[in-house]
Design a protein around this motif. Structure first.
Motif, PDB file in Angstrom:
ATOM      1  N   VAL A 111      16.316 -12.372  -5.405  1.00 42.39           N
ATOM      2  CA  VAL A 111      15.386 -11.483  -6.109  1.00 42.39           C
ATOM      3  C   VAL A 111      15.511 -10.095  -5.505  1.00 42.39           C
ATOM      4  CG1 VAL A 111      12.973 -10.982  -6.659  1.00 42.39           C
ATOM      5  CG2 VAL A 111      13.797 -13.348  -6.680  1.00 42.39           C
ATOM      6  N   VAL A 112      15.937  -9.141  -6.313  1.00 41.44           N
ATOM      7  CA  VAL A 112      16.033  -7.742  -5.901  1.00 41.44           C
ATOM      8  C   VAL A 112      15.268  -6.923  -6.931  1.00 41.44           C
ATOM      9  CG1 VAL A 112      17.537  -5.791  -5.384  1.00 41.44           C
ATOM     10  CG2 VAL A 112      18.281  -8.123  -4.813  1.00 41.44           C
ATOM     11  N   LEU A 113      14.130  -6.409  -6.520  1.00 40.79           N
ATOM     12  CA  LEU A 113      13.254  -5.684  -7.438  1.00 40.79           C
ATOM     13  C   LEU A 113      13.859  -4.335  -7.831  1.00 40.79           C
ATOM     14  CD1 LEU A 113       9.863  -6.402  -5.635  1.00 40.79           C
ATOM     15  CD2 LEU A 113      10.924  -7.700  -7.494  1.00 40.79           C
ATOM     16  N   GLU A 114      13.525  -3.895  -9.018  1.00 46.13           N
ATOM     17  CA  GLU A 114      13.979  -2.582  -9.492  1.00 46.13           C
ATOM     18  C   GLU A 114      13.239  -1.468  -8.757  1.00 46.13           C
ATOM     19  OE1 GLU A 114      14.121  -2.111 -13.726  1.00 46.13           O
ATOM     20  OE2 GLU A 114      14.575  -4.232 -14.054  1.00 46.13           O
ATOM     21  N   MET A 158       2.668   4.886 -13.278  1.00 45.83           N
ATOM     22  CA  MET A 158       1.924   5.044 -12.025  1.00 45.83           C
ATOM     23  C   MET A 158       2.494   6.184 -11.187  1.00 45.83           C
ATOM     24  SD  MET A 158       1.302   1.127 -10.798  1.00 45.83           S
ATOM     25  CE  MET A 158       0.383  -0.064 -11.774  1.00 45.83           C
ATOM     26  N   ALA A 159       3.820   6.234 -11.079  1.00 48.95           N
ATOM     27  CA  ALA A 159       4.458   7.308 -10.317  1.00 48.95           C
ATOM     28  C   ALA A 159       4.119   8.674 -10.901  1.00 48.95           C
ATOM     29  CB  ALA A 159       5.966   7.108 -10.298  1.00 48.95           C
ATOM     30  N   SER A 160       3.914   8.729 -12.208  1.00 50.68           N
ATOM     31  CA  SER A 160       3.594   9.981 -12.890  1.00 50.68           C
ATOM     32  C   SER A 160       2.122  10.354 -12.777  1.00 50.68           C
ATOM     33  CB  SER A 160       3.977   9.869 -14.373  1.00 50.68           C
ATOM     34  OG  SER A 160       5.350   9.567 -14.521  1.00 50.68           O
ATOM     35  N   GLY A 161       1.323   9.497 -12.131  1.00 52.63           N
ATOM     36  CA  GLY A 161      -0.096   9.797 -11.969  1.00 52.63           C
ATOM     37  C   GLY A 161      -0.941   9.379 -13.149  1.00 52.63           C
ATOM     38  N   THR A 162      -0.502   8.343 -13.855  1.00 47.20           N
ATOM     39  CA  THR A 162      -1.225   7.875 -15.034  1.00 47.20           C
ATOM     40  C   THR A 162      -1.773   6.471 -14.797  1.00 47.20           C
ATOM     41  OG1 THR A 162       0.299   9.146 -16.415  1.00 47.20           O
ATOM     42  CG2 THR A 162      -1.049   7.509 -17.524  1.00 47.20           C
ATOM     43  N   ALA A 171      -2.741  -2.401  -8.536  1.00 50.72           N
ATOM     44  CA  ALA A 171      -2.804  -0.959  -8.775  1.00 50.72           C
ATOM     45  C   ALA A 171      -3.095  -0.613 -10.227  1.00 50.72           C
ATOM     46  CB  ALA A 171      -1.492  -0.303  -8.345  1.00 50.72           C
ATOM     47  N   GLY A 172      -3.057  -1.589 -11.113  1.00 52.72           N
ATOM     48  CA  GLY A 172      -3.394  -1.367 -12.512  1.00 52.72           C
ATOM     49  C   GLY A 172      -4.338  -2.447 -12.981  1.00 52.72           C
ATOM     50  N   ARG A 173      -4.791  -2.326 -14.217  1.00 52.69           N
ATOM     51  CA  ARG A 173      -5.717  -3.312 -14.777  1.00 52.69           C
ATOM     52  C   ARG A 173      -4.928  -4.285 -15.626  1.00 52.69           C
ATOM     53  NH1 ARG A 173     -11.482  -2.344 -15.690  1.00 52.69           N
ATOM     54  NH2 ARG A 173     -12.381  -4.069 -16.896  1.00 52.69           N
ATOM     55  N   LEU A 174      -4.932  -5.559 -15.245  1.00 51.71           N
ATOM     56  CA  LEU A 174      -4.255  -6.597 -16.011  1.00 51.71           C
ATOM     57  C   LEU A 174      -5.178  -7.133 -17.091  1.00 51.71           C
ATOM     58  CD1 LEU A 174      -2.538  -8.496 -13.064  1.00 51.71           C
ATOM     59  CD2 LEU A 174      -1.389  -7.098 -14.795  1.00 51.71           C
ATOM     60  N   SER A 175      -4.616  -7.350 -18.280  1.00 53.04           N
ATOM     61  CA  SER A 175      -5.430  -7.735 -19.427  1.00 53.04           C
ATOM     62  C   SER A 175      -4.737  -8.836 -20.212  1.00 53.04           C
ATOM     63  CB  SER A 175      -5.651  -6.519 -20.341  1.00 53.04           C
ATOM     64  OG  SER A 175      -6.436  -6.840 -21.463  1.00 53.04           O
ATOM     65  N   ILE A 234      -5.487   6.678  -9.716  1.00 52.06           N
ATOM     66  CA  ILE A 234      -4.220   7.406  -9.737  1.00 52.06           C
ATOM     67  C   ILE A 234      -3.559   7.359  -8.364  1.00 52.06           C
ATOM     68  CG2 ILE A 234      -3.231   9.726  -9.906  1.00 52.06           C
ATOM     69  CD1 ILE A 234      -5.251  10.257 -12.170  1.00 52.06           C
ATOM     70  N   GLN A 235      -4.334   7.582  -7.325  1.00 54.07           N
ATOM     71  CA  GLN A 235      -3.785   7.557  -5.966  1.00 54.07           C
ATOM     72  C   GLN A 235      -3.204   6.188  -5.628  1.00 54.07           C
ATOM     73  OE1 GLN A 235      -6.738   8.068  -2.880  1.00 54.07           O
ATOM     74  NE2 GLN A 235      -5.215   8.756  -1.394  1.00 54.07           N
ATOM     75  N   GLU A 236      -3.926   5.136  -5.957  1.00 57.17           N
ATOM     76  CA  GLU A 236      -3.440   3.781  -5.674  1.00 57.17           C
ATOM     77  C   GLU A 236      -2.185   3.464  -6.486  1.00 57.17           C
ATOM     78  OE1 GLU A 236      -6.782   1.319  -6.470  1.00 57.17           O
ATOM     79  OE2 GLU A 236      -7.739   1.695  -4.524  1.00 57.17           O
ATOM     80  N   GLY A 237      -2.140   3.933  -7.724  1.00 61.93           N
ATOM     81  CA  GLY A 237      -0.968   3.693  -8.563  1.00 61.93           C
ATOM     82  C   GLY A 237       0.272   4.376  -8.017  1.00 61.93           C
ATOM     83  N   ARG A 238       0.143   5.626  -7.598  1.00 63.78           N
ATOM     84  CA  ARG A 238       1.293   6.342  -7.051  1.00 63.78           C
ATOM     85  C   ARG A 238       1.770   5.697  -5.758  1.00 63.78           C
ATOM     86  NH1 ARG A 238       2.516  11.442  -9.084  1.00 63.78           N
ATOM     87  NH2 ARG A 238       3.293  12.137  -7.065  1.00 63.78           N
ATOM     88  N   ALA A 239       0.845   5.268  -4.915  1.00 62.71           N
ATOM     89  CA  ALA A 239       1.220   4.616  -3.663  1.00 62.71           C
ATOM     90  C   ALA A 239       1.935   3.294  -3.938  1.00 62.71           C
ATOM     91  CB  ALA A 239      -0.014   4.398  -2.795  1.00 62.71           C
ATOM     92  N   HIS A 240       1.457   2.574  -4.945  1.00 65.53           N
ATOM     93  CA  HIS A 240       2.087   1.297  -5.299  1.00 65.53           C
ATOM     94  C   HIS A 240       3.489   1.530  -5.833  1.00 65.53           C
ATOM     95  CE1 HIS A 240       2.365  -2.860  -6.642  1.00 65.53           C
ATOM     96  NE2 HIS A 240       2.695  -2.436  -7.853  1.00 65.53           N
ATOM     97  N   ALA A 241       3.659   2.494  -6.738  1.00 66.29           N
ATOM     98  CA  ALA A 241       4.970   2.771  -7.315  1.00 66.29           C
ATOM     99  C   ALA A 241       5.965   3.207  -6.247  1.00 66.29           C
ATOM    100  CB  ALA A 241       4.856   3.834  -8.404  1.00 66.29           C
ATOM    101  N   ALA A 242       5.468   3.886  -5.213  1.00 64.27           N
ATOM    102  CA  ALA A 242       6.348   4.374  -4.153  1.00 64.27           C
ATOM    103  C   ALA A 242       6.986   3.247  -3.352  1.00 64.27           C
ATOM    104  CB  ALA A 242       5.576   5.301  -3.218  1.00 64.27           C
ATOM    105  N   ARG A 243       6.466   2.041  -3.476  1.00 67.45           N
ATOM    106  CA  ARG A 243       7.061   0.895  -2.774  1.00 67.45           C
ATOM    107  C   ARG A 243       8.319   0.383  -3.481  1.00 67.45           C
ATOM    108  NH1 ARG A 243       1.385  -0.863  -3.013  1.00 67.45           N
ATOM    109  NH2 ARG A 243       0.357  -0.299  -1.058  1.00 67.45           N
ATOM    110  N   PHE A 244       8.550   0.837  -4.693  1.00 68.60           N
ATOM    111  CA  PHE A 244       9.695   0.381  -5.483  1.00 68.60           C
ATOM    112  C   PHE A 244      10.690   1.543  -5.579  1.00 68.60           C
ATOM    113  CE2 PHE A 244       6.082  -2.119  -6.666  1.00 68.60           C
ATOM    114  CZ  PHE A 244       6.557  -3.373  -6.996  1.00 68.60           C
ATOM    115  N   ARG A 245      11.715   1.516  -4.757  1.00 73.98           N
ATOM    116  CA  ARG A 245      12.673   2.616  -4.727  1.00 73.98           C
ATOM    117  C   ARG A 245      14.093   2.111  -4.937  1.00 73.98           C
ATOM    118  NH1 ARG A 245      10.418   7.525  -2.852  1.00 73.98           N
ATOM    119  NH2 ARG A 245       8.252   7.450  -3.545  1.00 73.98           N
TER     120      ARG A 245
END
Length: 391
Positions: free
Chosen positions: A187-190, A312-316, A333-337, A363-374
């Motif tokens: 498993v190698v995440l994007e 998330m990286a875009s601040g949305t 970091a987001g709302r699951l539905s 927004i802050q939590e989303g950007r921090a979460h997205a930053a883990r995927f590089r």
């Protein structure tokens, strides 16, 4: 668990592994989906001193000038067999080999997706994004599942490593093919491009069908198809729009199964509040993410789900379906539905649009979460896999 990347140890005669990455998307004009994966991974692999990576495609739909420019820029190679020749020869004869079509040394061949079988006698790595046409045919139209099945059969039979872009996909592969792949699944995440963390150019939105200025809008990206569940999103928006002033902006191609979709757009609850941009450039997409008040990803099936991280990286802020890979990608970091239930999805959309003072934290939590995927992390993990299979 995701594959743990370590600093790759170079191998080979000159201390550098020569990797041929095969993806027809390298010679594609569009840049979303598999094309984004192929190009972003290739770009990050190029930064590693232990690798020499050659992008290879079976054919090109690019104009001669654009194709020549891409050859100069990234060293793109074509098999020279053409669309029909590449497909038929590799699918039915497993010949001629990819490496025999190149004028460079090849130590490892990496098929970047399950397009169709790739003829090679070199150590072989295959990336599987999903098995949707085989496991969920109701979500896929205009596909040739028998081609994917042949490619999967080849991967199970010949691949030294089978890379999955999420744990969900890895579990799906293991469930579908059984223990034959035990020990070879990775498993190698994007990743998320650095561009999505940087300010976008709002002038790129000129000419798009967008709401009036100062009207907040909700964004969703994806072609019209049962898998992307845009019908469900429209049903949810018809319920939500009485409670919020937002419009809905949809990005993506026409897809299939669009008749019902078009009829829904004309219902009184939605008329005038849904905007279709069609396919947009990467730059315009980044500008749309950053201009949107909310991003909604209602898909019922995904192998990964990169748009939620790009948003998330875009601040949305993000509302996402809770199906397949999306919970592991979205995390907390987001709302699951439950996107299959329009009433539930509508309630979650309204709640996020009315987040008020909590919006800044979301927004802050989303950007921090997205930053883990590089992508560099993804590339280092892939380089270690190449090293393993070449030994």
């Amino acid at each position: 668990m995701p594959y743990a990347a370590i600093d790759p140890l170079p191998a080979g005669g000159d201390g550098v592994l020569n990797v041929a990455c095969f993806a027809n998307q390298f010679a594609d004009a569009q840049g979303h989906g598999l094309a984004r994966y192929a190009r972003e991974l290739f770009s990050s692999l190029q930064e590693l001193d232990c690798l020499r990576v050659t992008p290879v495609a079976g054919w090109s739909a690019l104009s001669p000038d654009v194709l020549d420019a891409r050859r100069r820029e990234v060293g793109l190679k074509l098999t020279g067999l053409g669309r029909r020749g590449t497909s038929l020869l590799w699918t039915f004869l497993d010949f001629p080999t990819l490496e025999s079509r190149l004028d460079a040394r090849v130590d490892v061949v990496h098929a970047v997706s399950l397009g169709y079988p790739v003829a090679t006698r070199k150590p072989f790595v295959v990336t599987i994004h999903d098995l949707g046409p085989l496991t969920h045919p109701e979500f896929f139209g205009n596909t040739r599942p028998w081609v994917m099945k042949r490619s999967l059969d080849q991967a199970v039979r010949k691949a030294d490593a089978i890379v999955c872009v999420s744990q969900s996909t890895a579990d799906e592969v293991r469930d579908y093919v059984g223990p034959a792949v035990d020990g070879r699944l990775r498993v190698v995440l994007e990743g998320v491009s650095e561009r999505f963390f940087a300010p976008a150019d709002p002038t790129l939105l000129a000419g798009l069908d967008l709401p009036p200025e100062d009207t907040p809008f909700i964004l969703s990206a994806g072609a019209v198809s049962p898998r992307k569940n845009l019908h469900g999103l429209l049903s949810a928006m018809a319920l939500a729009l009485d409670s919020i002033p937002h419009h809905l902006v949809l990005v993506g191609g026409d897809g299939w199964d669009g008749g019902q979709f078009e009829r829904m757009l004309e219902t009184p609850a939605l008329r005038g509040r849904v905007h279709l941009t069609g396919y947009v450039s990467d730059g315009a997409l980044r500008a749309l993410y950053q201009a949107a008040a909310l991003y909604v990803h209602p898909s019922l099936y995904e192998g990964f789900g990169l748009p939620v991280l790009e948003a998330m990286a875009s601040g949305t802020p993000v509302v996402s379906s809770d199906r397949t890979s999306l919970p592991e990608v979205v995390g907390s970091a987001g709302r699951l539905s439950d996107a299959a239930n329009p009433e539930t999805l509508a309630g979650d959309i309204v709640a996020m649009c009315n987040a008020g003072e909590r919006r800044a934290k979301i927004i802050q939590e989303g950007r921090a979460h997205a930053a883990r995927f590089r992508w560099p992390t993804c590339a280092r993990a892939m380089a270690e896999i190449y090293r393993e299979v070449s030994c």
